[in-house]
Design an enzyme around this catalytic site. Structure first.
Site, PDB file in Angstrom:
ATOM      1  N   LYS A  91       0.804  -1.220   0.000  1.00 18.93           N
ATOM      2  CA  LYS A  91       0.000   0.000   0.000  1.00 18.93           C
ATOM      3  C   LYS A  91       0.842   1.277   0.000  1.00 18.93           C
ATOM      4  O   LYS A  91       0.360   2.346  -0.396  1.00 18.93           O
ATOM      5  CB  LYS A  91      -0.944   0.008   1.195  1.00 18.93           C
ATOM      6  CG  LYS A  91      -2.061  -1.018   1.140  1.00 18.93           C
ATOM      7  CD  LYS A  91      -3.156  -0.587   0.180  1.00 18.93           C
ATOM      8  CE  LYS A  91      -4.395  -1.456   0.324  1.00 18.93           C
ATOM      9  NZ  LYS A  91      -5.498  -0.998  -0.554  1.00 18.93           N
ATOM     10  N   SER A 126       1.377  -9.691  -0.555  1.00 23.13           N
ATOM     11  CA  SER A 126       1.118  -8.254  -0.517  1.00 23.13           C
ATOM     12  C   SER A 126       1.331  -7.584   0.831  1.00 23.13           C
ATOM     13  O   SER A 126       1.465  -6.365   0.894  1.00 23.13           O
ATOM     14  CB  SER A 126      -0.318  -7.981  -0.992  1.00 23.13           C
ATOM     15  OG  SER A 126      -1.244  -8.673  -0.178  1.00 23.13           O
TER      16      SER A 126
END
Length: 365
Positions: free
Chosen positions: A90, A348
């Site tokens: 992110k 991720s």
């Protein structure tokens, strides 16, 4: 970043790549390229080969090593976004968006987040000297809430639905004159996430399959745009939890569908509906989507820890669960690697609640 933002209905790979390359000028100024490593499964080590030898970009895969044949034998490689400064991918999109806001004189950003995006925005805001307010669910893992607070951001807690966070963030932005940085439905964020694919360019070859976790679609939209600009025969496959399969349902319906109940341990993938900006890109450039069960997510998380000594959160382990599913034939030919193709799973994030992590890894695979 370029002031011109491509509309999802008219976005072409070439246009999208130029747009992502512009974001990379910011992202790669502050972030190192994260490692790409081979996932050595139990019993899969070839004789005389050390697992430490296959780490990119310093040690590319040897041309003398036999290529895998068939879906079940396809090699699995891991792109480790767990090693980003905030422990998740992110930070890429947040840097791109907050840098753009700072350049235009914005002094306060607000964002709705389940955790990782909020931490990323808080990090970027601190870097560029902006105030940050992060709207999070009451159920946010303590490890994520504390990490956001440690970066100096204001935290506002609301109910568990993503729509509640968005509504509160928009209210705060209007009341205080702040700018919203959306978790995925923001072109700047999508461009920033797409920079991950640029780091894979030296490694990818036709026939490979790139597996990407799917929540609201920001990561996979950015990655798919960048990949299809350079590799028409690399397949981009999304992976969703069965209990949060809003993108699967939307693809089947041909339009965005809201899922009224979302149930998964993968807290970063609990979007109720794909993004308005991201979904047309997913429709155009993503080759297939597979769903995985909660037990499959837990098993992938365990195997990452026990076999590769990698700590991942459930949202990050989803892509490895998807790789195992593809090797079983799920997703069909659209998700299958070509001859000699490899499976590349984007891990991720690694910001997992310690109690949840310990409970999941207690049973060794």
């Amino acid at each position: 970043m370029s002031a011109e933002v491509p509309h999802p209905d008219t976005l072409t790979p070439a246009w999208g790549l130029s747009w992502i390359a512009s974001a990379a000028e910011v992202v790669h100024r502050y972030l190192p390229h994260t490692p790409l490593v081979r996932f050595w499964e139990s019993g899969s080590l070839p004789q005389g080969v050390s697992p430490a030898g296959d780490v990119l970009p310093r040690s590319p895969l040897s041309d003398s090593e036999p290529s895998s044949r068939g879906w079940g034998g396809a090699e699995i490689w891991l792109k480790l976004e767990t090693l980003q400064p905030i422990g998740a991918f992110k930070i890429r999109g947040a840097l791109a968006a907050v840098a753009d806001a700072a350049r235009r004189g914005v002094r306060h950003v607000v964002t709705p987040s389940s955790g990782n995006h909020g931490r990323a925005v808080a990090y970027a805001a601190r870097l560029f000297g902006l105030k940050a307010t992060v709207v999070v669910p009451e159920t946010i893992p303590a490890v994520k809430r504390e990490a956001i607070a440690a970066l100096g951001a204001e935290i506002v807690q609301v109910g568990g639905r993503s729509s509640e966070r968005l509504e509160e963030a928009e209210h705060i932005a209007a009341e205080r004159g702040a700018e919203i940085v959306y978790p995925y439905d923001d072109p700047r964020v999508v461009a920033g996430q797409g920079t991950l694919a640029l780091e894979l360019y030296p490694f990818l070859r036709e026939g490979d399959v790139l597996l990407v976790p799917v929540g609201g679609g920001g990561l996979i939209a950015g990655i798919a745009t960048a990949v299809k600009a350079r590799f028409s025969r690399v397949r981009v496959v999304g992976v969703e939890p069965e209990g949060a399969d809003d993108t699967r349902r939307s693809l089947e319906a041909g339009t965005r569908v809201r899922r009224e109940t979302v149930e998964t341990m993968a807290d970063g993938l609990r979007a109720e509906m794909p993004g308005a900006f991201t979904f047309p890109i997913v429709q155009r450039y993503v080759d297939a989507l597979v769903t995985v069960s909660e037990e499959e997510i837990a098993e992938a998380l365990r195997r990452l820890f026990w076999e590769a000594r990698i700590v991942a959160e459930p949202s990050g382990a989803v892509s490895l669960a998807g790789a195992f599913a593809v090797r079983e034939g799920r997703g069909g030919k659209a998700a299958a690697p070509g001859d000699g193709g490899r499976l590349v799973a984007v891990i991720s994030g690694g910001n997992v609640d310690p109690e949840l992590f310990c409970s999941l890894i207690r049973r060794q695979p």
